[in-house]
Write a protein that holds these residues in place. Structure first.
Motif, PDB file in Angstrom:
ATOM      1  N   VAL A 111       0.837  -1.201   0.000  1.00 51.94           N
ATOM      2  CA  VAL A 111       0.000   0.000   0.000  1.00 51.94           C
ATOM      3  C   VAL A 111       0.871   1.250   0.000  1.00 51.94           C
ATOM      4  CG1 VAL A 111      -1.704   1.300   1.344  1.00 51.94           C
ATOM      5  CG2 VAL A 111      -1.943  -1.162   1.078  1.00 51.94           C
ATOM      6  N   GLY A 112       1.977   1.196   0.708  1.00 49.13           N
ATOM      7  CA  GLY A 112       2.959   2.253   0.635  1.00 49.13           C
ATOM      8  C   GLY A 112       2.782   3.489   1.463  1.00 49.13           C
ATOM      9  N   PRO A 113       2.423   3.382   2.764  1.00 53.60           N
ATOM     10  CA  PRO A 113       2.421   4.618   3.552  1.00 53.60           C
ATOM     11  C   PRO A 113       3.840   5.176   3.646  1.00 53.60           C
ATOM     12  CG  PRO A 113       2.110   2.720   4.985  1.00 53.60           C
ATOM     13  CD  PRO A 113       2.088   2.222   3.571  1.00 53.60           C
ATOM     14  N   VAL A 114       3.987   6.464   3.446  1.00 55.46           N
ATOM     15  CA  VAL A 114       5.287   7.110   3.426  1.00 55.46           C
ATOM     16  C   VAL A 114       6.021   6.908   4.748  1.00 55.46           C
ATOM     17  CG1 VAL A 114       6.451   9.350   3.213  1.00 55.46           C
ATOM     18  CG2 VAL A 114       4.528   8.796   1.724  1.00 55.46           C
ATOM     19  N   GLU A 115       5.284   6.845   5.845  1.00 56.40           N
ATOM     20  CA  GLU A 115       5.908   6.711   7.155  1.00 56.40           C
ATOM     21  C   GLU A 115       6.764   5.461   7.294  1.00 56.40           C
ATOM     22  OE1 GLU A 115       2.280   6.839   9.152  1.00 56.40           O
ATOM     23  OE2 GLU A 115       2.071   8.964   8.849  1.00 56.40           O
ATOM     24  N   LEU A 116       6.525   4.445   6.482  1.00 58.76           N
ATOM     25  CA  LEU A 116       7.338   3.234   6.572  1.00 58.76           C
ATOM     26  C   LEU A 116       8.772   3.492   6.191  1.00 58.76           C
ATOM     27  CD1 LEU A 116       5.279   0.183   5.295  1.00 58.76           C
ATOM     28  CD2 LEU A 116       5.917   0.776   7.603  1.00 58.76           C
ATOM     29  N   THR A 117       9.006   4.454   5.324  1.00 58.51           N
ATOM     30  CA  THR A 117      10.368   4.745   4.910  1.00 58.51           C
ATOM     31  C   THR A 117      11.054   5.706   5.871  1.00 58.51           C
ATOM     32  OG1 THR A 117       9.604   6.537   3.476  1.00 58.51           O
ATOM     33  CG2 THR A 117       9.842   4.348   2.472  1.00 58.51           C
ATOM     34  N   GLU A 118      10.358   6.107   6.895  1.00 57.59           N
ATOM     35  CA  GLU A 118      10.904   7.043   7.879  1.00 57.59           C
ATOM     36  C   GLU A 118      11.101   6.344   9.217  1.00 57.59           C
ATOM     37  OE1 GLU A 118       8.000  10.132   7.879  1.00 57.59           O
ATOM     38  OE2 GLU A 118       8.468  10.742   5.834  1.00 57.59           O
ATOM     39  N   ILE A 149       3.953  -3.340  17.141  1.00 52.43           N
ATOM     40  CA  ILE A 149       4.566  -4.290  18.072  1.00 52.43           C
ATOM     41  C   ILE A 149       4.201  -3.924  19.502  1.00 52.43           C
ATOM     42  CG2 ILE A 149       6.727  -5.234  18.971  1.00 52.43           C
ATOM     43  CD1 ILE A 149       7.890  -4.883  16.165  1.00 52.43           C
ATOM     44  N   ASP A 150       4.214  -2.641  19.834  1.00 45.82           N
ATOM     45  CA  ASP A 150       3.799  -2.207  21.176  1.00 45.82           C
ATOM     46  C   ASP A 150       2.387  -2.714  21.476  1.00 45.82           C
ATOM     47  OD1 ASP A 150       6.181  -0.766  21.461  1.00 45.82           O
ATOM     48  OD2 ASP A 150       5.252   1.165  20.978  1.00 45.82           O
ATOM     49  N   GLY A 189       8.689   3.635  13.107  1.00 51.25           N
ATOM     50  CA  GLY A 189       7.662   4.160  14.009  1.00 51.25           C
ATOM     51  C   GLY A 189       6.327   3.459  13.939  1.00 51.25           C
ATOM     52  N   LEU A 190       5.747   3.361  12.761  1.00 51.21           N
ATOM     53  CA  LEU A 190       4.439   2.730  12.601  1.00 51.21           C
ATOM     54  C   LEU A 190       4.503   1.253  12.977  1.00 51.21           C
ATOM     55  CD1 LEU A 190       1.487   2.866  11.625  1.00 51.21           C
ATOM     56  CD2 LEU A 190       2.338   2.417   9.320  1.00 51.21           C
ATOM     57  N   ALA A 230      -6.861  -6.312   7.147  1.00 48.09           N
ATOM     58  CA  ALA A 230      -6.645  -5.254   6.152  1.00 48.09           C
ATOM     59  C   ALA A 230      -7.351  -3.963   6.573  1.00 48.09           C
ATOM     60  CB  ALA A 230      -7.125  -5.705   4.778  1.00 48.09           C
ATOM     61  N   SER A 231      -8.555  -4.073   7.099  1.00 45.60           N
ATOM     62  CA  SER A 231      -9.274  -2.882   7.590  1.00 45.60           C
ATOM     63  C   SER A 231      -8.542  -2.268   8.778  1.00 45.60           C
ATOM     64  CB  SER A 231     -10.695  -3.242   8.003  1.00 45.60           C
ATOM     65  OG  SER A 231     -11.474  -3.492   6.877  1.00 45.60           O
ATOM     66  N   PHE A 232      -8.001  -3.117   9.642  1.00 50.58           N
ATOM     67  CA  PHE A 232      -7.193  -2.646  10.765  1.00 50.58           C
ATOM     68  C   PHE A 232      -6.033  -1.803  10.236  1.00 50.58           C
ATOM     69  CE2 PHE A 232      -3.359  -3.447  13.342  1.00 50.58           C
ATOM     70  CZ  PHE A 232      -3.748  -2.916  14.561  1.00 50.58           C
ATOM     71  N   CYS A 233      -5.357  -2.305   9.215  1.00 46.35           N
ATOM     72  CA  CYS A 233      -4.232  -1.591   8.610  1.00 46.35           C
ATOM     73  C   CYS A 233      -4.690  -0.268   7.993  1.00 46.35           C
ATOM     74  CB  CYS A 233      -3.578  -2.449   7.533  1.00 46.35           C
ATOM     75  SG  CYS A 233      -2.768  -3.921   8.151  1.00 46.35           S
ATOM     76  N   ASP A 234      -5.787  -0.344   7.243  1.00 51.03           N
ATOM     77  CA  ASP A 234      -6.300   0.865   6.595  1.00 51.03           C
ATOM     78  C   ASP A 234      -6.649   1.941   7.617  1.00 51.03           C
ATOM     79  OD1 ASP A 234      -5.990  -0.236   4.073  1.00 51.03           O
ATOM     80  OD2 ASP A 234      -8.080  -0.898   3.937  1.00 51.03           O
ATOM     81  N   ASP A 235      -7.221   1.527   8.753  1.00 50.80           N
ATOM     82  CA  ASP A 235      -7.551   2.493   9.807  1.00 50.80           C
ATOM     83  C   ASP A 235      -6.298   3.150  10.365  1.00 50.80           C
ATOM     84  OD1 ASP A 235     -10.267   2.112   9.563  1.00 50.80           O
ATOM     85  OD2 ASP A 235     -10.424   0.739  11.270  1.00 50.80           O
ATOM     86  N   LEU A 236      -5.212   2.379  10.465  1.00 48.71           N
ATOM     87  CA  LEU A 236      -3.969   2.933  11.000  1.00 48.71           C
ATOM     88  C   LEU A 236      -3.359   4.002  10.095  1.00 48.71           C
ATOM     89  CD1 LEU A 236      -2.141  -0.244  12.358  1.00 48.71           C
ATOM     90  CD2 LEU A 236      -3.210   1.569  13.699  1.00 48.71           C
ATOM     91  N   ILE A 237      -3.570   3.849   8.794  1.00 52.08           N
ATOM     92  CA  ILE A 237      -2.924   4.770   7.852  1.00 52.08           C
ATOM     93  C   ILE A 237      -3.910   5.669   7.121  1.00 52.08           C
ATOM     94  CG2 ILE A 237      -0.915   3.289   7.525  1.00 52.08           C
ATOM     95  CD1 ILE A 237      -2.176   2.450   4.810  1.00 52.08           C
ATOM     96  N   LYS A 238      -5.147   5.721   7.591  1.00 53.40           N
ATOM     97  CA  LYS A 238      -6.173   6.472   6.858  1.00 53.40           C
ATOM     98  C   LYS A 238      -5.824   7.946   6.670  1.00 53.40           C
ATOM     99  CE  LYS A 238      -9.038   7.243  10.881  1.00 53.40           C
ATOM    100  NZ  LYS A 238     -10.026   6.615  11.690  1.00 53.40           N
ATOM    101  N   ASP A 239      -5.081   8.529   7.576  1.00 53.25           N
ATOM    102  CA  ASP A 239      -4.706   9.934   7.442  1.00 53.25           C
ATOM    103  C   ASP A 239      -3.261  10.109   6.983  1.00 53.25           C
ATOM    104  OD1 ASP A 239      -7.241  10.785   8.291  1.00 53.25           O
ATOM    105  OD2 ASP A 239      -6.660  10.618  10.398  1.00 53.25           O
ATOM    106  N   SER A 240      -2.633   9.009   6.595  1.00 51.94           N
ATOM    107  CA  SER A 240      -1.238   9.049   6.165  1.00 51.94           C
ATOM    108  C   SER A 240      -1.144   9.209   4.661  1.00 51.94           C
ATOM    109  CB  SER A 240      -0.520   7.755   6.560  1.00 51.94           C
ATOM    110  OG  SER A 240      -0.533   7.577   7.944  1.00 51.94           O
ATOM    111  N   LYS A 241      -0.122   9.868   4.252  1.00 49.75           N
ATOM    112  CA  LYS A 241       0.141  10.007   2.827  1.00 49.75           C
ATOM    113  C   LYS A 241       0.833   8.726   2.347  1.00 49.75           C
ATOM    114  CE  LYS A 241       1.076  13.784   0.139  1.00 49.75           C
ATOM    115  NZ  LYS A 241       1.461  15.151   0.070  1.00 49.75           N
TER     116      LYS A 241
END
Length: 116
Positions: free
Chosen positions: A41-48, A57-58, A51-52, A79-90
């Protein structure tokens, strides 16, 4: 990127992987699927940094402590759990769409300017 930053990044990643391996098997399986999903899906935060993923894991470690199964933590639709985590992420797709739109707008402006 300096060599020291690369070394620190590798240390951080190894510690992250060790935390994943310390989770029960069912949690590890779901974590790896979440990780694959995010890479696709590619949330930008993964390359930073991590954190996510570290936040997941926490959450999973807390679930283990509370004696919950992994699907009690994430819900049955992971998948919905994941989408909710990144819904406001670029996402990288968002960035690409913006780039395409900018190029199209620039090209259309050039065409319009030439017609004048």
């Amino acid at each position: 990127m300096r060599i020291q930053e690369i070394i620190e990044g590798k240390k951080e990643w190894r510690a992250h992987v060790a935390r994943v391996k310390a989770l029960p098997q069912d949690y590890q399986i779901v974590y790896k699927e979440i990780q694959k999903y995010f890479y696709k899906v590619g949330p930008v935060e993964l390359t930073e940094g991590t954190g996510l993923l570290s936040g997941i894991i926490d959450l999973f470690e807390e679930g283990v402590v509370l004696g919950k199964g992994v699907l009690e933590v994430t819900g049955r639709d992971v998948a919905s759990f994941c989408d909710d985590l990144i819904k406001d992420s670029k996402t990288h797709a968002d960035i690409y769409q913006e780039s395409v739109n900018q190029e199209v707008n620039k090209a259309m402006k050039n065409v319009t300017d030439k017609k004048k």
